[in-house]
Design a protein around this motif. Structure first.
Motif, PDB file in Angstrom:
ATOM      1  N   GLY A   1       0.312  -7.996  -7.145  1.00 19.71           N
ATOM      2  CA  GLY A   1       0.935  -7.818  -5.843  1.00 19.71           C
ATOM      3  C   GLY A   1       1.003  -9.090  -5.041  1.00 19.71           C
TER       4      GLY A   1
ATOM      5  N   ARG B   1       4.344 -10.583  -3.439  1.00 23.15           N
ATOM      6  CA  ARG B   1       4.497 -10.807  -2.001  1.00 23.15           C
ATOM      7  C   ARG B   1       4.892 -12.248  -1.736  1.00 23.15           C
ATOM      8  NH1 ARG B   1       0.639  -7.051  -1.267  1.00 23.15           N
ATOM      9  NH2 ARG B   1      -1.067  -8.478  -1.600  1.00 23.15           N
TER      10      ARG B   1
ATOM     11  N   ALA C   1       2.758  -1.729  -3.144  1.00 25.59           N
ATOM     12  CA  ALA C   1       3.454  -3.008  -3.324  1.00 25.59           C
ATOM     13  C   ALA C   1       4.287  -3.000  -4.600  1.00 25.59           C
ATOM     14  CB  ALA C   1       2.441  -4.158  -3.364  1.00 25.59           C
TER      15      ALA C   1
ATOM     16  N   GLU D   1       2.674  -0.233   2.160  1.00 25.14           N
ATOM     17  CA  GLU D   1       1.845  -1.364   1.720  1.00 25.14           C
ATOM     18  C   GLU D   1       1.212  -2.056   2.924  1.00 25.14           C
ATOM     19  OE1 GLU D   1       2.526  -5.828  -0.198  1.00 25.14           O
ATOM     20  OE2 GLU D   1       4.183  -4.412  -0.168  1.00 25.14           O
TER      21      GLU D   1
END
Length: 131
Positions: A2, A6, A80, A88
């Motif tokens: 994740g 991101r 996510a 999230e």
């Protein structure tokens, strides 16, 4: 994981993706562009999440904040991966609050996370999946 996803999202400058209930494009990026697979993963997430939310509720009610933080962390990562961007963010906020010595605001953050899950389920129910 994740974090890389991101970071990649933020590098593209797509901060609007963080505000979406369902970031379809981001989820497709993370799952190799396979909508059929994404749908199955989301179906599993929707089936499993009420159990995780109940586990979270119990841990918070019993003040087992380290257990609650572990559950929130898992929800954060799962959300996510499937593009439940706002969920999230709520899970991350709850996870961070639970990590503090005096976790204030946890009930409010917990309720916001539940509401966001409901929004995600509603969004998926009406999502125009590609044929």
């Amino acid at each position: 994981g994740g974090t890389a996803a991101r970071g990649k999202r933020m590098e593209r400058g797509d901060t609007k993706a963080l505000m979406k209930v369902f970031d379809f494009e981001g989820a497709m990026d993370r799952l190799s562009g396979r909508a059929d697979y994404l749908r199955r993963v989301i179906d599993n997430f929707i089936a499993d999440t009420p159990l995780r939310l109940a586990e979270l509720n119990t841990a918070i009610a019993q003040a087992f904040f380290s257990d609650a933080r572990r559950v929130a962390h898992g929800l954060n990562g799962a959300a996510a991966m499937i593009g439940a961007a706002r969920m999230e963010q709520h899970a991350l906020a709850l996870e961070r609050a639970l990590a503090t010595p005096n976790p204030n605001g946890v009930p409010t953050l917990h309720q916001a996370l539940i509401a966001e899950f409901d929004s995600f389920v509603a969004e998926i129910a009406s999502f125009p999946w590609p044929a």
